[in-house]
Design a protein around this motif. Structure first.
Motif, short mmCIF file in Angstrom:
data_model
loop_
_atom_site.label_atom_id
_atom_site.label_comp_id
_atom_site.label_asym_id
_atom_site.label_seq_id
_atom_site.Cartn_x
_atom_site.Cartn_y
_atom_site.Cartn_z
N UNK A 32 0.81 -1.22 0.00
CA UNK A 32 0.00 0.00 0.00
C UNK A 32 0.84 1.26 0.00
N UNK A 33 0.19 2.33 -0.47
CA UNK A 33 0.90 3.61 -0.61
C UNK A 33 0.82 4.38 0.68
N UNK A 34 1.98 4.92 1.09
CA UNK A 34 2.03 5.74 2.31
C UNK A 34 2.55 7.12 1.93
N UNK A 35 1.82 8.15 2.33
CA UNK A 35 2.27 9.53 2.09
C UNK A 35 2.41 10.24 3.43
N UNK A 36 3.30 11.23 3.49
CA UNK A 36 3.40 12.03 4.72
C UNK A 36 2.52 13.27 4.56
#
Ligand code: IPD
Ligand code: CA
Ligand code: CA
Ligand code: CA
Length: 259
Positions: A32-36
């Motif tokens: 899965x994609x993780x963004x800050x």
């Protein structure tokens, strides 16, 4: 809203949460994609967004005139608590979700004209759903949940926010040291669950509206006190330092803070 309507909404809300949690558990081991967001530990994943999109969509389809406050941007710009207002936190404890795949919650709260109606805190990995409200009482999954004992501060564990504890901000470290011990769970919803289930005597943290909305309804249904750090009622549309405690521990916490 009458009891029949509240019960009908409750059936819907539980169905949405079950569907969202089942879907999330099925995809836990996929990439899965993780963004800050604001800093390196303020994360959002595609699952936060997809879950919020799903829950907000269900509310909109079923209750098109209601307003929605939610974390990841799918809700409305809500200026007043007039009418029916829903609060959605799709994954509470995103950092736990990313790092541990554990100890995170889905939360929904429903208010009418600022009054508590229905609250839901679902521990996604244990499938423990704490739900209820003033008209329908407190429940853990299919069972009625007994109310927590009214314990003094020294008799129980106290949940804290990590940085507030480290810097003794608002006397949080002093408060925790006066209890049996400090705990940091990394999910406001699961901290509220611990207090409501009688496993902690309190919890203190700076929280956004979606972090506290469900917990406040359930905690007040359980006979607990939920206030700002100054002992004032919460403003449900802003971030603030929130204190949930037993009624007995509340004056003890206030005394330490004023010392
Ligand atoms: C966070 C968690 C955490 C609390 C933060 C919240 P999120 O929610 O509840 O325990 O300390 O203030 O923002 O961002 O994971 O939904
Ligand atoms: Ca977040
Ligand atoms: Ca949250
Ligand atoms: Ca969240």
């Amino acid at each position: 809203m009458d009891l029949l309507e509240i019960k009908a909404i409750n059936t819907d809300a539980q169905r949405w949460l079950t569907k969202a949690a089942t879907n999330l558990r099925q995809h836990l081991n996929t990439h899965f994609q993780v963004q800050t967001k604001s800093d390196r530990n303020d994360l959002v994943t595609n699952f936060d967004k997809e879950t919020e999109n799903f829950l907000v969509d269900q509310i909109r389809q079923n209750f098109p005139n209601d307003k929605i406050v939610s974390e990841e941007g799918f809700g409305d710009q809500v200026q007043t608590m007039h009418g029916r207002v829903w609060f959605v936190d799709p994954i509470d404890g995103t950092l736990n979700f990313v790092k541990q795949r554990n100890d995170f919650a889905m939360m929904i709260g429903l208010y009418e004209d600022g009054r508590n109606v229905l609250g839901y805190i679902l521990n996604v990995m244990t499938d423990e759903l704490l739900w209820g409200g003033p008209e329908i009482g407190l429940h853990l999954n299919e069972k009625v949940q007994p109310l927590p004992l009214d314990q003094p501060l020294a008799a129980g564990l106290f949940g804290v926010n990590g940085p507030m504890f480290a810097y003794n901000h608002e006397h949080v470290r002093d408060i925790a040291f006066a209890s049996s011990g400090a705990r940091i769970l990394g999910s406001a919803g699961l901290e509220f669950q611990q207090v409501i289930l009688g496993r902690q005597v309190g919890y203190i943290s700076r929280l956004a509206p979606w972090d506290v909305a469900a917990g406040k309804i359930l905690a007040e249904t359980a006979g607990l006190s939920v206030t700002t750090i100054d002992g004032d009622p919460l403003d449900m549309l802003k971030s603030q330092v929130v204190l949930v405690t037993t009624r007995r521990a509340l004056p003890e916490v206030q005394k330490i803070r004023q010392s």
